[in-house]
Scaffold this active site. Structure first.
Site, PDB file in Angstrom:
ATOM      1  CB  CYS A 166      -4.172 -68.238 -51.843  1.00 23.83           C
ATOM      2  SG  CYS A 166      -4.979 -69.077 -52.982  1.00 23.83           S
TER       3      CYS A 166
ATOM      4  CG  ASP B 180      -6.624 -73.936 -48.472  1.00 28.75           C
ATOM      5  OD1 ASP B 180      -6.362 -74.481 -47.533  1.00 28.75           O
ATOM      6  OD2 ASP B 180      -7.197 -72.613 -48.206  1.00 28.75           O
TER       7      ASP B 180
ATOM      8  CB  CYS C 179      -6.393 -75.218 -43.433  1.00 30.20           C
ATOM      9  SG  CYS C 179      -7.830 -74.831 -44.185  1.00 30.20           S
TER      10      CYS C 179
ATOM     11  CB  CYS D 179     -12.108 -74.181 -47.534  1.00 27.44           C
ATOM     12  SG  CYS D 179     -10.455 -73.473 -46.992  1.00 27.44           S
TER      13      CYS D 179
END
Lengths: 138, 395
Positions: A35, A37, A60, A104
């Protein structure tokens, strides 16, 4: 590239607490590479306080900055205080995240919580083992 | 700080000669090509000259060129316009799994309009097999659209082979040649296609102008209604400066094609060779030989593309990536997925695309700054840590 705040860039360019803690008291792994991360948090606990927090992150710029700030926020806190680090607080501390990167900040908070869960679980087990050993010895 | 623009697949810089050609039409020669006076006449003659230049680039006739506002528009126009014009014969179209979104999403729109779309899979190098296309052509197939070259992984498709199959069944064949036209030789007669899209910003022309070539006699539904421009098929006052720029860029591309190709391939091969020998666990994506001269695309394992782009950018290097994190929709590249590259590896996608302004010194600069960036991100990566542990455990 998404428009990141200065704080995000700062933590991305110079992330704090990167790495692994040998014989960590708790480990929390969330996300998966499929997915996008993946974060692993390692904690060391002394007297109910997070004496050390480290992380490894695949992801990222936002994922790396989130990991760094969460580790900073958590260090030195009691377990109960650390539990109160929410995704919203993480985003706020980073002076905002682009909308499509909010997930995130969820991952960061989740990974820390999972590491605490892991610590408490181990603690429970240890307590049981200690009891069992005592019983056996008796 | 050193700077290197290695993202020519996104858009190429505009050549000074092209700018010069455009300037008069941004200043004094502002006439509307449809007006019946000297101002109009001059503008009209100018765009007809540009039409001739673009036609010459692809071996077409001048009147077969329809100017559009982009390659994406040309693709939308072709897919929707050709399908609608043919729908009395059938409602089935065939595309490849690695088409640009402007083709892919136009096909999705057609599905909503009651058409049926079949996707042809690709091999691990991103090649479309002409037999696989032929197998999917049915009696009610009215259109096949396969891209000429893929800008993301550089693979050049066997369009002439595919055209043999569509000719047999009399099915229309469109090719999205946006990444190919102006970069490698493209001749519509040699290819045997019926429609072809191209865009000026892929060969040092301005952004915001493209063209659809449509073989004479091919029926299409107009894309923009309301005017006589472009043969009544695409209304709207022509963007004269941009069209002039596209014409000039086409003329230069045709003239310099082989020397440009030699130059770009040299840069590409230097980077591919250098990168493969300095960074381990790196995969070259796309076809090893049948690829665009300026395309060097990789997957760097255990790390993610956006993080690499940000660190490269801090060193002045512009590149791109097909990772999920770099896309607005947070989905990794459908091209890499179609080639069978697992998602966690596709996350490490990194594309360098060369243009005329690039130098060997810039390639060497990338080879100097990238390895420490990869190292730094790998040191942070739990995937890499796991990999190292497994390796140690295996010994």
């Amino acid at each position: 590239m998404p428009v990141y705040s200065e704080k995000v860039m700062e933590h991305f360019m110079n992330p704090h607490n990167v790495g692994e803690i040998e014989n960590a008291d708790g480990i929390g792994e969330v996300g998966n590479p499929v997915c996008g991360d993946m974060m692993t948090f390692y904690i060391k606990v002394d007297d109910n306080r997070l004496s050390d927090v480290k992380f490894q992150t695949f992801g990222c710029g936002a994922a790396i900055a989130v990991s760094s700030i969460v580790s900073e926020m958590a260090k030195g806190k009691t377990l109960e205080e650390a539990r109160k680090i929410t995704p919203a607080l993480v985003a706020e501390e980073l002076e905002g995240l682009p909308k499509n990167k909010y997930h995130c900040s969820n991952l960061g908070a989740q990974a820390l919580n999972k590491a605490i869960d892991d610590y408490l679980k181990k603690l429970g087990k240890e307590a049981k083992t200690r009891r069992r050993k005592k019983d056996e010895g008796a | 700080m050193k700077r290197a623009y290695l993202d020519n697949a996104a858009t190429t810089p505009i050549l000074p000669e092209v700018v010069e050609a455009m300037l008069p039409y941004l200043r004094d020669a502002y006439g509307n090509p449809q007006s019946l006076h000297q101002w109009g006449d001059e503008a009209r003659e100018t765009i007809e000259e540009a039409r001739g230049q673009v036609a010459a680039l692809i071996g077409a006739q001048t009147e077969e060129i329809i100017f559009t506002a982009s390659g994406s528009e040309a693709n939308n126009f072709a897919i929707k316009g050709l399908a609608q014009a043919q729908q009395s014969k059938g409602k089935h179209i065939v595309i490849s799994a690695i088409e640009h979104f402007s083709v892919l999403h136009s096909a999705r729109t057609l599905e909503k309009w009651g058409f049926e779309v079949t996707e042809v899979p690709v091999g691990r190098h991103g090649l479309v097999d002409a037999d696989e296309v032929a197998k999917r052509i049915r009696e009610d197939t009215i259109l096949v659209s396969i891209m000429h070259a893929n800008g993301e992984v550089g693979t050049i498709e066997p369009i002439a082979e595919i055209a043999k199959a569509t000719k047999k069944t009399g099915t229309l064949l469109h090719t999205d040649a946006v990444a190919a036209a102006g970069t490698i030789p493209v001749d519509v007669k040699e290819l045997g296609v019926d429609a072809l899209s191209l865009a000026a910003n892929q060969f040092y022309g301005p952004n915001g102008v493209g063209a659809l070539w449509l073989k004479k006699g091919t029926r299409i539904i107009p894309f923009v209604d309301g005017g006589v421009q472009e043969g009544g098929r695409r209304a709207g006052t022509e963007n004269v400066p941009a069209i002039v720029g596209m014409g000039k860029a086409a003329e230069l591309a045709q003239h310099d094609m082989s020397s440009r190709m030699t130059r770009l391939s040299r840069l590409r091969d230097r980077l591919i060779q250098g990168l493969s020998s300095t960074i381990d666990h790196t995969i070259l994506t796309g076809h090893p030989t049948q690829r665009l001269p300026g395309n060097a695309s990789f997957c760097i394992q255990f790390i993610e593309g956006e993080a690499m782009l940000m660190l490269l950018s801090s060193k002045g290097v512009a590149a791109s990536s097909g990772s999920a994190c770099t896309s607005r929709a947070l989905k990794s590249s459908h091209v890499l997925a179609a080639m069978g590259i697992p998602p966690e590896i596709a996350q490490g996608s990194l594309l360098f695309s060369f243009g005329l302004e690039n130098t060997e010194g810039e390639v060497d600069y990338v080879l100097e700054v990238l390895p420490p960036i990869v190292d730094r991100l790998r040191q942070m990566s739990p995937l890499y840590a796991k990999f190292l542990k497994q390796q140690r455990g295996g010994r």
